[in-house]
Scaffold this motif. Structure first.
Motif, short mmCIF file in Angstrom:
data_model
loop_
_atom_site.label_atom_id
_atom_site.label_comp_id
_atom_site.label_asym_id
_atom_site.label_seq_id
_atom_site.Cartn_x
_atom_site.Cartn_y
_atom_site.Cartn_z
N LEU A 68 27.25 55.34 46.27
CA LEU A 68 28.46 55.65 45.94
C LEU A 68 29.00 55.74 44.40
O LEU A 68 28.09 54.87 43.83
CB LEU A 68 29.32 54.28 46.45
CG LEU A 68 29.91 54.17 48.04
CD1 LEU A 68 30.39 53.01 48.43
CD2 LEU A 68 30.09 55.32 48.69
N PRO A 69 29.67 56.63 43.87
CA PRO A 69 29.76 56.96 42.57
C PRO A 69 29.98 55.62 41.84
O PRO A 69 29.65 55.68 40.63
CB PRO A 69 31.01 57.99 42.39
CG PRO A 69 30.89 58.68 43.80
CD PRO A 69 30.66 57.49 44.82
N SER B 168 45.39 48.55 43.34
CA SER B 168 45.91 47.24 43.49
C SER B 168 45.25 46.31 42.85
O SER B 168 45.63 45.40 41.89
CB SER B 168 46.40 46.80 44.78
OG SER B 168 47.44 47.75 45.39
N VAL B 169 43.82 46.04 42.97
CA VAL B 169 42.98 45.45 42.27
C VAL B 169 42.98 45.48 40.81
O VAL B 169 43.01 44.57 39.97
CB VAL B 169 41.46 45.43 42.89
CG1 VAL B 169 40.54 44.56 42.05
CG2 VAL B 169 41.52 45.08 44.36
N LEU B 170 42.85 46.62 40.34
CA LEU B 170 42.61 47.18 39.10
C LEU B 170 43.89 46.90 38.15
O LEU B 170 43.98 46.17 37.04
CB LEU B 170 42.30 48.55 38.72
CG LEU B 170 41.04 48.75 39.27
CD1 LEU B 170 40.74 50.40 39.08
CD2 LEU B 170 39.90 48.19 38.29
N THR B 171 45.13 47.04 38.88
CA THR B 171 46.55 47.17 38.15
C THR B 171 47.12 45.69 38.27
O THR B 171 48.26 45.39 37.74
CB THR B 171 47.39 48.15 38.51
OG1 THR B 171 47.75 48.14 39.92
CG2 THR B 171 46.57 49.59 38.01
N ASN C 76 34.69 49.86 33.99
CA ASN C 76 34.84 51.48 33.79
C ASN C 76 34.65 52.25 34.73
O ASN C 76 35.44 53.44 34.99
CB ASN C 76 34.09 51.43 32.43
CG ASN C 76 34.59 50.77 31.22
OD1 ASN C 76 35.63 50.38 31.08
ND2 ASN C 76 33.55 50.60 30.21
N SER C 77 33.53 52.07 35.58
CA SER C 77 33.36 53.04 36.83
C SER C 77 34.45 53.06 37.76
O SER C 77 34.81 53.89 38.45
CB SER C 77 31.81 52.34 37.35
OG SER C 77 31.45 53.32 38.33
N LEU C 78 34.88 51.77 38.13
CA LEU C 78 35.70 51.69 39.08
C LEU C 78 37.01 52.34 38.69
O LEU C 78 38.06 53.25 39.28
CB LEU C 78 36.39 50.35 39.33
CG LEU C 78 35.69 49.79 40.76
CD1 LEU C 78 36.28 48.33 40.85
CD2 LEU C 78 36.18 50.42 41.75
N TRP C 79 37.51 52.20 37.14
CA TRP C 79 38.73 53.19 36.55
C TRP C 79 38.30 54.34 36.78
O TRP C 79 39.32 55.25 36.98
CB TRP C 79 38.95 52.42 35.26
CG TRP C 79 39.77 51.22 35.16
CD1 TRP C 79 39.55 50.21 34.62
CD2 TRP C 79 41.22 51.41 35.32
NE1 TRP C 79 40.66 49.35 34.85
CE2 TRP C 79 41.76 49.95 35.31
CE3 TRP C 79 42.19 52.32 35.79
CZ2 TRP C 79 43.15 49.69 35.39
CZ3 TRP C 79 43.47 52.11 35.95
CH2 TRP C 79 44.04 50.67 35.82
#
Length: 243
Positions: free
Chosen positions: A41-42, A110-113, A149-152
């Motif tokens: 997965l990227p 939702s996890v990130l923000t 950063n990868s998730l964002w």
């Protein structure tokens, strides 16, 4: 990395209190986790091995029967998951927006923000997923800016795809051209003065707020930005792509 992002974006075109866990959900042992699939997965593929293994340790494998609501619109964040097998539909206000299957990441924004769920997710077939709790993921991200950063990057490009894909001229483009165009974009955060250079670029405010310099207009994410004269909140993240 760019080709993996293109593949991931292409797959997206195809095919209250924390919610209670369904009573017919069951968990697998750690050795049943699809490690090699997840490694491709990227947002996981370029992580250092120790970080990758920590994420793997945080995943919990679960099965949901057809018709189960995995996530409910407007509920608070409590985690995210990757579909291992099966298919789910994404619903907003009861309207089906999309169906996605194996390899799809669900719930990351939702996890990130910290924002409530923007959509409900319902199993179209029996679904196997790997789930990770928000507290676990955030703990790992504190130690790994690479993971954050990868998730964002992945989440922001999907956000941009959903917003821009409904607008002209992008809605008129061939799918592959649009996906490749998106994959060349980047995620920016404001400098200490709250400024991001938007000159000659298409911008999507993914999280945070932006105010015009004269204070006449304040916009909240998610939104496509028009013009270049904005001051951004410190938590803002903006997807940018050359026009």
């Amino acid at each position: 990395m760019t080709m993996k992002i293109i593949d991931a974006l292409r797959s997206l075109f195809s095919s209250s209190n924390q919610e209670e866990k369904p009573t017919d959900e069951r968990s697998y042992e750690t050795h049943d986790k699809p490690v090699e699939m997840l490694r491709q997965l990227p947002w996981l593929s370029l992580l250092e091995e120790d970080v990758f293994q920590e994420v793997m340790a945080g995943f919990d494998c679960r099965i949901f029967p057809e018709g189960t609501t995995l996530l409910k619109e407007d509920d608070p964040d409590n985690g995210m998951f990757v579909i291992v097998s099966g298919k789910v539909k994404i619903e907003i206000r009861g309207i089906t927006m999309n169906e996605v299957g194996a390899g799809s990441l669900i719930g990351e924004m939702s996890v990130l923000t910290g924002y409530p769920r923007s959509a409900s997710v319902v199993a179209v077939t029996a679904v196997t997923v790997v789930w990770i709790e928000s507290t676990t993921l955030k703990s790992i991200m504190k130690k790994s800016t690479e993971l954050e950063n990868s998730l964002w990057e992945f989440a922001s490009k999907r956000f941009a795809m959903n917003l821009l894909g409904r607008k002209e001229p992008y809605s008129q483009w061939e799918q592959n051209i649009f996906i490749q165009w998106l994959a060349s974009g980047e995620i920016k955060v404001p400098n200490e003065n709250g400024w991001i250079d938007l000159e000659g670029k298409v911008g999507v405010l993914v999280t945070g707020t932006a105010a015009q310099h004269d204070g006449s207009t304040i916009v909240k994410s998610p939104i496509t930005l028009t013009g270049t004269n904005y001051v951004f909140s410190k938590e803002a993240r903006v997807f940018l792509r050359e026009k």
